[in-house]
Design an enzyme around this catalytic site. Structure first.
Site: not given
Length: 730
Positions: A268, A471
């Site tokens: 990542d 969100e």
């Protein structure tokens, strides 16, 4: 004289050999050579400095080898993202709500078509940019174990079976069916045991038992590896004490050895930095880079791998290890046909005309329509589209942000809910629009010209909920106080107050259309509104899909891929990764809405469940067929999501309350019926013990076929009773 002649002959031979070598095609450029040999040959021609740069996501060109620059970073979560005009499908959680793996395959096949078309156009212009390649870091097959996680919208929900089925289908569509070439390269992320908190992800240690690992967190990753996914992305966090991108057990013992994964592993982005800044398991970038490669991370999303040159000098890693790691990585580029003649690769013929085509938009609408979940209907839906007056209001009614969620693409025809409803009503009818209320805070101006309009309108659509500003991922949700997570389960109070005003002293229909990518507290919305539709982030055709549902052109058929608790008090602590008390499989508290729930405009009846055998022998289990008769007992033609669950009534270790084992979508006209069958296999009856081993135990198993989770809450919300039987394993 004889010696001079010998020397002359040898010299001539050497010159001839050199001349032939100059004219010979290198192995790595020969499309007829095995990919492994080509990759190894290409690596052998690079210097150490060149090798390590090729292991970064921004791999530079090497002109002397005719190697073009390549940026490995690209996204295609629900359409090609961040790369110009593309078809924008519903967010992944919306695709999860369709419960339809065949649909997922069609979606990802369209995405990979558009990706190839974009890539072909870019290469023709000699563009080699970020978000322009063929390596897509999707799908996200993490388990949405807790509704507070802002990135849960990127997943297919909380169930390992459903996540596996949709994830496998998505990978197959992205990678294509050609026996030699990949259409695009898919990536299973984030490996493994990763689902928040966002704020802590660079230093957090997720502790999970072997049972939870193999019963919940790992099955989807294993399924994607079995489906030949090309890449796996290791997560930021640590799992059981070791950072995921240096986790020997996850990356070597499990992924490579046990599962036989032969693709490449990518970190990542800037997860390698976390080794020394977050997890602090090494001292500096040189040690971090060496540890990542020695652990099996082929590709560095970040800028740490140049330190590998010093790592070799310090003896922290060998150049041979770097060679093997890079060769494995370059094999992906060979599989994508990047070094082969254009005519050899069938996908090179896909042209830009396919991008956001009429057919692709129709598919986006189909997905959005099938994803919408009807949570409540007191009879007001479906509406006629020729009533005298309509009112569209709410902060999400005309908001593109509420269509896309995160990791999105764009195109010039994004259809908001306001636009979709406006387009669908008949001439002669009137429609008014005002936002009426802000997304997450009180209006500054106290004058209210909005709420009273509802009382004089035949139908009011309050488009409310949350969006990607609230969100999402840590750096993207710019209105979030919690780095994208939602630690407050409630909807913004100002929206609830406005909904109350709309319905006060109003006998006309008020329909709540809720956007968002995660569970939220809809208890008051359920109580106030006459009907409640959850539309997720429905993509470019979202407004048209909503209009089709509310005006009855299509009956709603979406189902919840995640449990909606009544409050966060029903759940364990967010940082606790133990599955006890989480998801429909282990949560004993009564939820607001259960997994698998969703209403229709018609009704269905389940009856006459049949097993080809009611007993099975532990030593030799042959597949057993279970079927039930499903009948449309209502007035509308509709699709039904038939769900198949098994419950192990007693085991030597904790067993799930229910386990989804099969799903089929069927379409029935009023009065029509169909027998739906599933196959019960040995793995469906296996128990994952406390050591993570899959074992078979004697006992009774409840078998359910129905349109929702077979629990009391589903029945209380109006779902039909499921058909039930029992299977005994001897």
């Amino acid at each position: 004289m004889k010696n001079n002649l010998t020397i002359l002959i040898l010299t001539f031979c050497l010159l001839a050999i050199n001349y032939m070598a100059i004219g010979q095609t290198p192995i790595y450029k020969d499309p007829n050579q095995p990919i492994e040999a080509r990759a190894k040959d290409l690596v052998s021609k690079m210097t150490l400095e060149e090798k390590v740069l090729q292991m970064m996501h921004t791999a530079p060109a090497i002109p002397r080898l005719d190697l073009p620059a390549y940026n490995w970073w690209n996204e295609a979560l629900h359409g090609v993202g961040r790369s110009g005009s593309a078809t924008v499908f519903p967010q992944a959680i919306g695709l999860g709500a369709t419960f339809d793996s065949d649909l997922a395959l069609r979606v990802s096949s369209v995405i990979s078509d558009e990706a190839r078309a974009m890539y072909n156009a870019a290469i023709a212009k000699d563009y080699h940019q970020k978000y322009g390649g063929l390596t897509f870091w999707t799908p996200n097959v993490n388990i949405f174990r807790d509704p507070r996680w802002g990135r849960g919208q990127e997943t297919y929900g909380e169930d390992p079976f459903l996540t596996s089925a949709l994830g496998v289908a998505f990978v197959k569509g992205l990678q294509g069916e050609d026996p030699k070439y990949l259409k695009t390269a898919a990536c299973a992320k984030h490996y493994a045991v990763h689902s928040g908190p966002e704020r802590l992800r660079h230093e957090f240690n997720a502790v999970a038992s072997k049972k939870d690992m193999f019963e919940t967190y790992l099955p989807a990753f294993h399924a994607l590896v079995d489906a030949d996914v090309e890449a796996v992305m290791c997560a930021y966090n640590a799992t059981n004490g070791e950072p995921c991108c240096s986790n020997k057990y996850l990356l070597q013992d499990l992924l490579r050895k046990d599962w036989g994964f032969d693709g490449h592993v990518v970190s990542d982005c800037w997860a390698v930095v976390d080794f020394y800044e977050g997890h602090k398991n090494v001292k500096n970038v040189t040690e971090a880079a060496a540890l990542a490669v020695n652990s099996g991370v082929n590709l560095n999303c970040g800028d740490e791998y140049p330190a590998l040159v010093d790592a070799v000098k310090q003896g922290l890693i060998t150049e041979e290890t770097i060679d093997n790691t890079l060769a494995h990585l370059l094999e992906t580029r060979f599989k994508l046909g990047m070094f082969d003649p254009k005519e050899n690769v069938p996908y090179n013929n896909i042209s830009p005309e396919v991008i956001n085509s009429k057919e692709h938009r129709a598919l986006a609408k189909e997905v959005a329509t099938k994803s919408i979940v009807l949570l409540k209907n007191n009879g007001v839906l479906p509406l006629k589209n020729d009533l005298p007056t309509y009112y569209v209001t709410g902060p999400s009614a005309a908001n593109v942000e509420s269509l896309v969620g995160n990791y999105y693409g764009v195109n010039p025809e994004m259809v908001t809910v306001l636009e979709g409803i406006t387009k669908a009503i008949e001439p002669g009818s009137q429609l008014q629009y005002r936002p009426g209320v802000l997304l997450d805070r009180e209006n500054v101006n106290p004058i209210d010209w909005s709420s009273d309009v509802a009382a004089i309108s035949d139908a009011t659509f309050m488009v409310m909920g949350i969006n990607g500003l609230i969100e999402g991922e840590e750096g993207e949700s710019i209105a979030s106080e919690h780095f994208g997570d939602r630690l407050d389960y409630n909807l913004p109070k100002n929206q609830i107050d406005y909904l109350k005003k709309l319905k006060k002293d109003n006998d006309n229909a008020v329909i709540a259309i809720v956007t968002g990518g995660s569970p939220m507290n809809l208890a008051e919305v359920q109580e106030i509104a006459d009907a409640v539709l959850l539309v997720w982030y429905p993509g470019e055709e979202g407004g048209n899909a909503v209009a089709d549902i509310v005006f009855g052109k299509t009956s709603p058929s979406g189902r919840l891929p995640i449990t909606f608790p009544k409050s966060l008090d029903q759940l364990p602590n967010y940082q606790n990764y133990d599955m006890e008390g989480r998801t429909y499989r282990y949560m004993k508290e009564e939820p607001l809405y259960p997994f698998g729930y969703g209403l229709s405009y018609t009704t269905f009846n389940y009856s006459d469940i049949q097993l080809s055998s009611t007993t099975a022998r532990k030593k030799k289990i042959e597949p057993i067929t279970v079927s039930a008769l499903v009948k449309n007992t209502g007035k509308y033609e509709a699709e039904e999501v038939v769900q198949f669950y098994i419950t192990d009534k007693e085991g030597s270790a904790r067993t799930p309350l229910y386990s989804l084992k099969g799903v089929k979508r069927i379409k029935l006209k009023p009065g029509a019926s169909e027998r739906v069958s599933f196959s019960i296999t040995e793995d469906m009856l296996s128990l994952v013990d406390n050591e993570g081993k899959s074992i078979l135990e004697k006992g009774d198993f409840d078998i359910f076929i129905g349109g929702s989770l077979p629990d009391k809450r589903s029945n209380a919300l109006g779902m039909p009773a499921v058909a039930k039987s029992t299977l005994t394993l001897k």
